[in-house]
Design an enzyme around this catalytic site. Structure first.
Site, PDB file in Angstrom:
ATOM      1  N   SER A 246     -67.572   8.966   8.125  1.00 32.41           N
ATOM      2  CA  SER A 246     -66.224   9.460   8.796  1.00 32.41           C
ATOM      3  C   SER A 246     -66.797   9.894  10.287  1.00 32.41           C
ATOM      4  O   SER A 246     -67.898  10.114  10.531  1.00 32.41           O
ATOM      5  CB  SER A 246     -65.489  10.522   8.119  1.00 32.41           C
ATOM      6  OG  SER A 246     -66.178  11.792   8.236  1.00 32.41           O
ATOM      7  N   LYS A 247     -65.684  10.065  10.985  1.00 30.92           N
ATOM      8  CA  LYS A 247     -65.790  10.939  12.261  1.00 30.92           C
ATOM      9  C   LYS A 247     -66.768  12.074  12.353  1.00 30.92           C
ATOM     10  O   LYS A 247     -67.463  12.107  13.499  1.00 30.92           O
ATOM     11  CB  LYS A 247     -64.487  11.191  12.820  1.00 30.92           C
ATOM     12  CG  LYS A 247     -63.629   9.920  13.386  1.00 30.92           C
ATOM     13  CD  LYS A 247     -64.211   9.657  15.026  1.00 30.92           C
ATOM     14  CE  LYS A 247     -63.818   8.442  15.283  1.00 30.92           C
ATOM     15  NZ  LYS A 247     -64.733   7.617  16.269  1.00 30.92           N
ATOM     16  N   ARG A 248     -66.993  12.620  11.375  1.00 34.70           N
ATOM     17  CA  ARG A 248     -67.800  13.757  11.303  1.00 34.70           C
ATOM     18  C   ARG A 248     -69.241  13.329  11.493  1.00 34.70           C
ATOM     19  O   ARG A 248     -69.940  14.232  11.894  1.00 34.70           O
ATOM     20  CB  ARG A 248     -67.650  14.474   9.923  1.00 34.70           C
ATOM     21  CG  ARG A 248     -66.658  15.408   9.917  1.00 34.70           C
ATOM     22  CD  ARG A 248     -66.626  16.132   8.238  1.00 34.70           C
ATOM     23  NE  ARG A 248     -66.815  15.231   7.213  1.00 34.70           N
ATOM     24  CZ  ARG A 248     -67.795  14.725   6.521  1.00 34.70           C
ATOM     25  NH1 ARG A 248     -68.773  15.713   6.552  1.00 34.70           N
ATOM     26  NH2 ARG A 248     -67.819  13.970   5.585  1.00 34.70           N
TER      27      ARG A 248
END
Ligand code: GLU
Length: 476
Positions: A246-248
């Site tokens: 994910s964006k993380r």
């Protein structure tokens, strides 16, 4: 091709929902489908699942198509847009009602939503399944809105997944799910199956998150009396911490990787091999080599881990394998983006030489600009680490002597420059390194660079002498 062989042709599709740009997971699914098709001499098709009108838009569709093209994927038939097939889904739903395999459900949508909220795992009660024909007619006459639901009979549904093996589900776990909403729009499950039949898809390769959907799809194939395709569910893509990507974890959009300076060949190569045993011996593979080695059975059942460091390594390898000519256009764009070259400015030989000097070192294409500014601009400052390592109070005097020697050179090629520098060092009774490092700092501002004599000859005498003057004046 003989008639009997026609239906044996492999046909796969990538079916993105254009609710966002193409992300790495989607690209990986597309790549596996493409490699599967190409390795089998089959067809790879593209379908845009844009029935969710509120969340889909044309710009996103173009972006997805752009990213797929950038990756080097091509499709063999016209793109199918679900939004252009709405009448067909309605007709197909009618067909199932007529066959007694689906029914109209007049239940109040709001009531159902409420029930869903209260229930842990909601299942439709089947209330409208048993309406009498008369009740149905009355509701229709009264203009009562209805959805269409498929009838699910008790039993087991199973398939042999090409990656996960045998999977069996009891239909107890399903309910009579909606295939057409009361607003006339098909649900995802219904549109997918209607289209996969229409497109004669033989193998459905998609993310593991679709496994719970597959029994529903099989029910629909059977309702239409069609042969069920083979399924291959790709394990999820995870970040290095083992969590779903994910964006993380940083950039997830294919376009972001393009922007950051990754070569499509590297992104393609990496997404094709992670979580597989395709590349046990050699990891740097071209699309052609990947096609030759491809087998969906080589996909591991465990999740694939996306490690940007590994992708960077692969990118570096792919860049160094390319010729300067092949890299020329994209590097020019990057130099323009970093305002080192003006739009329309052509310095082809110079740029090709720069590429040849740098391509074995850069990790990303943007590094050509980030690390190679000195090919265009005199250094604005000097790397302090390099100075503390290689500079002392005598250096300016040494460089003055070097400058004089270079000034007198007739030929300004790298061999003559190196010869002059070594002779100067000898004359001064110092090691060549005591001149080479400061010479590099003067020309590039940096402590490391490609062959400094090559750089000097590319920069030409005038710029070299000027840069020597600059640093001498600065530190004298
Ligand atoms: N449109 C679906 C998605 O983006 C894919 C459907 C499928 O592959 O069956 O997840």
């Amino acid at each position: 091709m003989q008639a009997g062989q026609m239906d044996k042709e492999v046909r796969v599709r990538f079916a993105p929902s254009p609710t966002g740009v193409l992300h790495l997971g989607g690209a990986r699914t597309a790549i596996h489908n493409w490699l599967f098709a190409r390795s089998k001499g089959g067809k790879f098709l593209l379908r845009i699942e844009d029935t969710d009108v509120a969340r889909s838009n044309r710009a996103t569709v173009s972006q997805i198509i752009d990213s797929l093209r950038w990756l080097g994927l091509n499709w063999d038939e016209k793109i199918v847009f679900q939004s252009e097939r709405l009448d067909i889904y309605r007709k197909k739903a009618e067909e199932l009602i007529e066959k007694g395999l689906a029914y109209r459900c007049f239940c109040d949508v709001k009531e159902i939503e409420e029930a869903k909220k209260d229930a842990k795992s909601y299942k439709y009660s089947g209330k409208c399944r048993n309406l009498t024909p008369e009740e149905v007619r009355r509701n229709l006459r009264n203009g009562k809105p209805y959805a269409v639901r498929i009838k699910i009979d008790p039993g087991k549904i199973s398939w042999k997944d090409l990656i996960y093996g045998e999977i069996e589900v009891d239909t107890e776990e399903l309910d009579d799910f909606i295939i057409l909403r009361s607003n006339g729009m098909p649900t995802y499950h219904f549109a997918v199956v209607v289209d996969d039949i229409y497109m004669k898809i033989t193998h459905v390769i998609r993310g593991e998150d679709h496994i719970p959907n597959t029994p529903k799809h099989i029910v629909l194939y059977k309702a239409f009396n069609q042969r069920v395709p083979k399924f291959a569910h790709l394990p999820l893509l995870l970040g290095v911490d083992g969590k779903r990507l994910s964006k993380r974890h940083g950039a997830t959009g294919v376009d972001e990787y393009r922007e950051m300076g990754f070569l499509p060949e590297a992104v393609f190569n990496y997404l094709a091999i992670i979580g597989t045993s395709i590349s046990a011996d050699n990891q740097i593979l071209t699309a052609e080599e990947l096609i030759n080695r491809y087998n969906v059975k080589k996909v591991a059942r465990k999740s694939a881990v996306f490690d940007v460091k590994k992708l960077e390594w692969m990118n570096k390898k792919h860049i160094s394998k390319k010729s300067a000519e092949e890299l020329y256009n994209v590097v020019v764009q990057i130099f323009q983006r970093y305002e080192l070259l003006k739009a329309g400015e052509v310095r082809k030989d110079y740029i090709l030489n720069i590429i040849n000097l740098m391509k074995g070192r850069v990790v990303k294409l943007t590094d050509f600009a980030k690390w190679g500014k000195y090919f265009f601009l005199d250094p604005a400052d000097y790397d302090s680490d390099a100075l503390s390592k290689y500079w002392d109070d005598k250096t300016c005097e040494f460089l003055k002597v070097l400058k004089q020697a270079l000034k007198e050179l007739q030929k300004f090629d790298s061999g003559s420059i190196e010869g002059a520098l070594r002779k100067t060092a000898e004359r001064l009774g110092i090691k060549a390194a005591q001149l080479i490092h400061p010479f590099r700092i003067a020309l590039t501002g940096l402590g490391v660079s490609p062959d400094i004599f090559e750089i000097a000859s590319l920069l030409k005498k005038e710029a070299v002498l000027r840069r020597l003057d600059n640093i001498i004046n600065f530190y004298s």
